[in-house]
Write a protein that holds these residues in place. Sequence first.
Motif, PDB file in Angstrom:
ATOM      1  N   GLY A  31     -80.952   3.278-116.936  1.00 22.97           N
ATOM      2  CA  GLY A  31     -81.882   3.598-115.854  1.00 22.97           C
ATOM      3  C   GLY A  31     -82.192   2.375-115.013  1.00 22.97           C
ATOM      4  N   SER A  32     -82.255   2.570-113.704  1.00 24.88           N
ATOM      5  CA  SER A  32     -82.409   1.440-112.778  1.00 24.88           C
ATOM      6  C   SER A  32     -83.671   1.544-111.930  1.00 24.88           C
ATOM      7  N   LEU A  79     -76.790   0.998-117.029  1.00 23.43           N
ATOM      8  CA  LEU A  79     -76.128   2.273-116.751  1.00 23.43           C
ATOM      9  C   LEU A  79     -77.057   3.119-115.889  1.00 23.43           C
ATOM     10  N   GLU A  80     -76.545   3.629-114.804  1.00 21.88           N
ATOM     11  CA  GLU A  80     -77.344   4.477-113.917  1.00 21.88           C
ATOM     12  C   GLU A  80     -76.559   5.762-113.660  1.00 21.88           C
ATOM     13  N   TRP A  82     -89.065  16.609-111.715  1.00 20.28           N
ATOM     14  CA  TRP A  82     -88.435  15.919-110.584  1.00 20.28           C
ATOM     15  C   TRP A  82     -87.529  14.810-111.118  1.00 20.28           C
ATOM     16  N   MET A  86     -79.923   8.171-108.488  1.00 25.24           N
ATOM     17  CA  MET A  86     -79.432   7.154-107.552  1.00 25.24           C
ATOM     18  C   MET A  86     -79.851   5.799-108.087  1.00 25.24           C
ATOM     19  N   THR A 119     -87.974   4.959-107.375  1.00 20.31           N
ATOM     20  CA  THR A 119     -88.682   3.893-106.660  1.00 20.31           C
ATOM     21  C   THR A 119     -88.214   3.758-105.216  1.00 20.31           C
ATOM     22  N   ILE A 177     -98.218   3.481-104.336  1.00 20.14           N
ATOM     23  CA  ILE A 177     -99.603   3.273-104.761  1.00 20.14           C
ATOM     24  C   ILE A 177     -99.568   2.568-106.110  1.00 20.14           C
ATOM     25  N   ALA A 224     -72.953   6.714-114.280  1.00 20.41           N
ATOM     26  CA  ALA A 224     -72.781   6.583-115.727  1.00 20.41           C
ATOM     27  C   ALA A 224     -73.936   7.302-116.415  1.00 20.41           C
ATOM     28  N   HIS A 225     -73.672   8.484-116.902  1.00 26.21           N
ATOM     29  CA  HIS A 225     -74.732   9.296-117.504  1.00 26.21           C
ATOM     30  C   HIS A 225     -74.770   9.075-119.012  1.00 26.21           C
ATOM     31  N   SER A 259     -86.747   7.566-117.450  1.00 25.45           N
ATOM     32  CA  SER A 259     -87.905   8.425-117.168  1.00 25.45           C
ATOM     33  C   SER A 259     -88.240   9.195-118.434  1.00 25.45           C
ATOM     34  N   HIS A 282     -95.791  12.291-112.138  1.00 30.90           N
ATOM     35  CA  HIS A 282     -96.275  11.126-112.878  1.00 30.90           C
ATOM     36  C   HIS A 282     -95.990  11.338-114.359  1.00 30.90           C
ATOM     37  N   ASP A 322     -89.832   2.733-119.860  1.00 28.71           N
ATOM     38  CA  ASP A 322     -90.347   3.598-118.789  1.00 28.71           C
ATOM     39  C   ASP A 322     -91.735   4.079-119.201  1.00 28.71           C
ATOM     40  N   LEU A 373     -97.153   0.811-111.678  1.00 33.30           N
ATOM     41  CA  LEU A 373     -97.495  -0.607-111.860  1.00 33.30           C
ATOM     42  C   LEU A 373     -97.598  -0.930-113.359  1.00 33.30           C
TER      43      LEU A 373
HETATM   44  C1  LIG Z   1     -92.725  11.591-104.221  1.00 29.28           C
HETATM   45  C2  LIG Z   1     -93.136  10.637-105.281  1.00 29.28           C
HETATM   46  C3  LIG Z   1     -94.203   9.794-105.065  1.00 29.28           C
HETATM   47  C4  LIG Z   1     -94.605   8.911-106.039  1.00 29.28           C
HETATM   48  N1  LIG Z   1     -95.627   8.083-105.765  1.00 29.28           N
HETATM   49  C5  LIG Z   1     -96.033   7.198-106.682  1.00 29.28           C
HETATM   50  C6  LIG Z   1     -97.046   6.265-106.386  1.00 29.28           C
HETATM   51  O1  LIG Z   1     -97.540   6.188-105.252  1.00 29.28           O
HETATM   52  N2  LIG Z   1     -97.453   5.424-107.363  1.00 29.28           N
HETATM   53  C7  LIG Z   1     -96.913   5.456-108.607  1.00 29.28           C
HETATM   54  O2  LIG Z   1     -97.337   4.681-109.447  1.00 29.28           O
HETATM   55  N3  LIG Z   1     -95.906   6.304-108.905  1.00 29.28           N
HETATM   56  C8  LIG Z   1     -95.457   7.177-107.979  1.00 29.28           C
HETATM   57  N4  LIG Z   1     -94.424   8.020-108.274  1.00 29.28           N
HETATM   58  C9  LIG Z   1     -93.819   7.959-109.614  1.00 29.28           C
HETATM   59  C10 LIG Z   1     -92.809   6.826-109.704  1.00 29.28           C
HETATM   60  O3  LIG Z   1     -91.726   7.073-108.856  1.00 29.28           O
HETATM   61  C11 LIG Z   1     -92.323   6.692-111.138  1.00 29.28           C
HETATM   62  O4  LIG Z   1     -93.429   6.488-111.989  1.00 29.28           O
HETATM   63  C12 LIG Z   1     -91.381   5.508-111.341  1.00 29.28           C
HETATM   64  O5  LIG Z   1     -90.288   5.572-110.489  1.00 29.28           O
HETATM   65  C13 LIG Z   1     -90.933   5.502-112.786  1.00 29.28           C
HETATM   66  O6  LIG Z   1     -89.944   4.544-112.977  1.00 29.28           O
HETATM   67  P1  LIG Z   1     -88.865   4.760-114.119  1.00 29.28           P
HETATM   68  O7  LIG Z   1     -88.032   3.557-114.128  1.00 29.28           O
HETATM   69  O8  LIG Z   1     -89.532   5.162-115.367  1.00 29.28           O
HETATM   70  O9  LIG Z   1     -88.048   6.063-113.666  1.00 29.28           O
HETATM   71  P2  LIG Z   1     -87.137   6.331-112.358  1.00 29.28           P
HETATM   72  O10 LIG Z   1     -87.614   5.564-111.202  1.00 29.28           O
HETATM   73  O11 LIG Z   1     -87.066   7.810-112.223  1.00 29.28           O
HETATM   74  O12 LIG Z   1     -85.735   5.789-112.795  1.00 29.28           O
HETATM   75  C14 LIG Z   1     -84.988   6.368-113.832  1.00 29.28           C
HETATM   76  C15 LIG Z   1     -83.519   6.210-113.540  1.00 29.28           C
HETATM   77  O13 LIG Z   1     -82.791   6.548-114.691  1.00 29.28           O
HETATM   78  C16 LIG Z   1     -81.657   7.277-114.326  1.00 29.28           C
HETATM   79  N5  LIG Z   1     -81.254   8.110-115.470  1.00 29.28           N
HETATM   80  C17 LIG Z   1     -81.868   9.207-115.939  1.00 29.28           C
HETATM   81  N6  LIG Z   1     -81.201   9.699-116.976  1.00 29.28           N
HETATM   82  C18 LIG Z   1     -80.137   8.905-117.181  1.00 29.28           C
HETATM   83  C19 LIG Z   1     -79.078   8.915-118.108  1.00 29.28           C
HETATM   84  N7  LIG Z   1     -78.989   9.848-119.071  1.00 29.28           N
HETATM   85  N8  LIG Z   1     -78.135   7.948-118.025  1.00 29.28           N
HETATM   86  C20 LIG Z   1     -78.223   6.987-117.049  1.00 29.28           C
HETATM   87  N9  LIG Z   1     -79.220   6.936-116.158  1.00 29.28           N
HETATM   88  C21 LIG Z   1     -80.171   7.885-116.224  1.00 29.28           C
HETATM   89  C22 LIG Z   1     -82.107   8.097-113.159  1.00 29.28           C
HETATM   90  O14 LIG Z   1     -80.992   8.507-112.380  1.00 29.28           O
HETATM   91  C23 LIG Z   1     -83.034   7.127-112.435  1.00 29.28           C
HETATM   92  O15 LIG Z   1     -82.350   6.397-111.469  1.00 29.28           O
HETATM   93  C24 LIG Z   1     -93.962   8.892-107.290  1.00 29.28           C
HETATM   94  C25 LIG Z   1     -92.863   9.717-107.510  1.00 29.28           C
HETATM   95  C26 LIG Z   1     -92.446  10.576-106.528  1.00 29.28           C
HETATM   96  C27 LIG Z   1     -91.238  11.409-106.775  1.00 29.28           C
END
Ligand SMILES: Cc1cc2nc3c(=O)[nH]c(=O)nc-3n(C[C@H](O)[C@H](O)[C@H](O)COP(=O)(O)OP(=O)(O)OC[C@H]3O[C@@H](n4cnc5c(N)ncnc54)[C@H](O)[C@@H]3O)c2cc1C
Lengths: 221, 598
Positions: B19-20, B41-42, B106, B110, B115, B121, B284-285, B323, B530, B562, B576
């Motif tokens: 995850g990226s 891996l993304e 959701w 990508m 992000t 926020i 890369a899943h 996530s 969230h 995450d 944050l």
């Molecule tokens: C419209 C919207 C508004 C938001 N606004 C806010 C905000 O204002 N403030 C806030 O704090 N949060 C907000 N969020 C939430 C915020 O986007 C997430 O909390 C944050 O991106 C989480 O980061 P993460 O790294 O955990 O997951 P992600 O950013 O979702 O990244 C996970 C990555 O892992 C990849 N992945 C998933 N499964 C696999 C797999 N099996 N193999 C390889 N890769 C994989 C995915 O493709 C993705 O790129 C918002 C979200 C949305 C959709």
Amino acid sequence: MNPTDPTARLPRRVVFKWMAAAAAAINLDGLPAFAGDPATGLPPLPAGTKGYGTDPKLMTSYAPGDVWPLTFTADQKRTVTALADLILPADDLGPAASELRVPDFIDEWISAPYPGQMKDRELIIPGLAWLEIESAVRFVAPFPTLTPAQQRAIIDDICSIKRATAAFEKPAFFFARFRGLASGAYYATQPGWKAIGYVGNLPQATFTGPPPEVLARLGLE
Amino acid sequence: MPIIPPSSAKPEYDVAIVGSGAGGGQMAMTLTLAGLKCVMLEAGRNYDPRSETPMFQRADQAPLLGTSTPDKVFGFYDATVDGGWQVPGEPYTQASDKFDQQFLWWRARMLGGRTNHWGRISLRNGPYDFKPRSRDGLGFDWPIAYEDVEPYYTKVEQLIGVYGTNEGMENTPDSPPGVLLPAPKGRAAELLIQKHAKKVGVPVIPIHRAVLTQRLDADNVPQKLFPGNAWAQKIVADSMNARAACFWATSCGRGCSTGANYQSTTVHLPPALATGNLDIITNAHAREVLVTAAGKAAGILFIDKTTGKEERVKAKAVVLAASSGETVRLLLNSKSAQFPNGLANSCGLVGRYIMDTVGTRVTGQIPLLENLPPHNEDGAGGDHLYSPWWLYQQQHAGKLGFARGYHIELGGSRGMPGGGDPLPDDLANGTYGSAYKLAARRYYGSFVSMACRGEMIPNDNSFAEIDPTVKDAWGIPVLRWHWLWSENELKMADHAEKTFADIIEAMGGTVRRSGTRLGIGIEQGGKIIHEVGGALMGSDPKTSVCNKWNQCWDVPNLFLSDGTPFPSNADKNPTLTIMALAWRAGDYLVEQARAGKL
Ligand SMILES: Cc1cc2nc3c(=O)[nH]c(=O)nc-3n(C[C@H](O)[C@H](O)[C@H](O)COP(=O)(O)OP(=O)(O)OC[C@H]3O[C@@H](n4cnc5c(N)ncnc54)[C@H](O)[C@@H]3O)c2cc1C
Ligand code: SF4
């Protein structure tokens, strides 16, 4: 019901008589076309029409017709243009709808292979047919050729969902949606921004908040 | 961004990161700047905001005027690529056919994940938010306190750049002096809400968002972030210098081609790549975490989506940041003789206690805002002001009837027209022609909206598990969701709707729409995006999946960076905190690696 296609080769005079008769026969209220039933002759989208997918190119500029084929016949386009310009005419605030390609945007909209747009297609195409029938019945002429007063006479009956009488209820829904689509398109353009009062989409060195006259108006000094 | 094909992967890495997004990006940066060799891996495609962001494109240049479709749910120009409530080929299922017991999931697919388009926020959890159970007996305490995370909040804010002010309010932490960037002035509607909300007792202050209202101080900040490491300082300074300040136009949801807001692809990944210590494989899943006979993580088994083939990367440690839902899925799908219930799941809690945020919304029409002289309110491409939760005392005194707080995200409507109908039928009031155009101008900008973002308490009925039959396009078992809001959340949403109506009335306006379209008074689970929880951190291996370092009890070289380890989901948006904990866990991982303990 689509009055244009099957009759395209007939002289106009005959067409209008025919439409008047047809309209009288169905009594104008329970217009079956508004049910959105495929049996009503709503043209289907061309086979293979696809959406833009989950990863479309974002950096190019698109025009209606670039991604999926458009629908309107020349006659429908004339009706749409007349109605859009009646709703959004040229005036002090900006140009007429047709100068901003509003009819093309509406065509693109009702030609799109997405559920929301397909629903609008089932309202807009029969609504245009209704408008032409109504023009033929009342004034024996196509809507675009009516005098402004004649056009207004029809539109005044359908321009408010709340005030429309039972006979005009469905056409009023058509009009409300048509106006929404037309103004959505109109105000999405730069002249539209000016007309509605949007200022922006320009890089700025600073952001200083609302100007003093706005603060004064709001009691915020 | 430089990406390698699976065939170019090294025989073994120090760390493999799945995850990226926010969590994976921060982890990659922390580890590579400390010299560890990492592979990321993304599942989605490579994505470059510098060349792919439609900054100034207008609605009339997009299909359907840029409005929402099932292909691009947040509109044509939204940054999300190949993502949404549904992802082709990657289904998920629901245990219930009742929509209020379903979870809307959701997913972004990508580089940079969610992000690229998130709201930016960036609120710190306060001291209460780490010890909720101690305060009201509900949910779980974290095994760490605010003081443990505070240094990392500060570091993340300095790295990504966050605007805001220090207001000294209860459980709404200040940042150290000089850390926050200047807050932008309020817009007309925001200021009007601020003035009138006061009458109802609701404070409105500058929000904190990850947008550069001025350029980062590349001459001084890197030394603070990486003391004693001149090499890291130089890389981070270069990366900071490559980011421009916000130019007060365009919507951040499209992403930012000049790097003026935080997205992993402009802030975390470029410096991580510049170290030379990071290889990224996109498309890369990840399917399973590989384990050794001794029960340690050994790498990742993944599907190369470009060929459909299974591939492997080997590593001495593994970090999952896919996530909450996807990390849970990966753990539960990583079954082996040593781990028959899935990896790191000896306590049986993987997938349990997933949380979203309590959401509801009220919109109003405000006569005072009609016919305002046109002026530019694009601002910082998102919210400038908000209301932090303000009723801690009343709640403590038992006066509210529900536990935990919500904050209010508020705003006006003077933004760029986005192709939608600008004037509801009742306000158009039967007009057409110039009278209609005057009405559209009159009402433009006169609508305000207030959204509740509140804390959900984890419960036994909200969780994810593996569906026994359904598989995705690559034959990987998918998640099945269970969901239930409790009375507490419903009461909170009611309170919020009433408060918002009071504010709108105090402004002399009328409420136009109250609550959600569902008619259940709260947004569907998952709708606020969230998603956190599913692999709680705790101090006892029997009742938690990982320890206070995001490290799995059962598999010490497996880290979750995450939102999965969150034992609670404060009203403060989670990202944050995800980043702060990822940095903290990364530092710990580096120490462990240096001590040869992995
Ligand atoms: C419209 C919207 C508004 C938001 N606004 C806010 C905000 O204002 N403030 C806030 O704090 N949060 C907000 N969020 C939430 C915020 O986007 C997430 O909390 C944050 O991106 C989480 O980061 P993460 O790294 O955990 O997951 P992600 O950013 O979702 O990244 C996970 C990555 O892992 C990849 N992945 C998933 N499964 C696999 C797999 N099996 N193999 C390889 N890769 C994989 C995915 O493709 C993705 O790129 C918002 C979200 C949305 C959709
Ligand atoms: S508002 Fe500022 S930070 Fe947001 S996209 Fe535009 S320039 Fe970038």
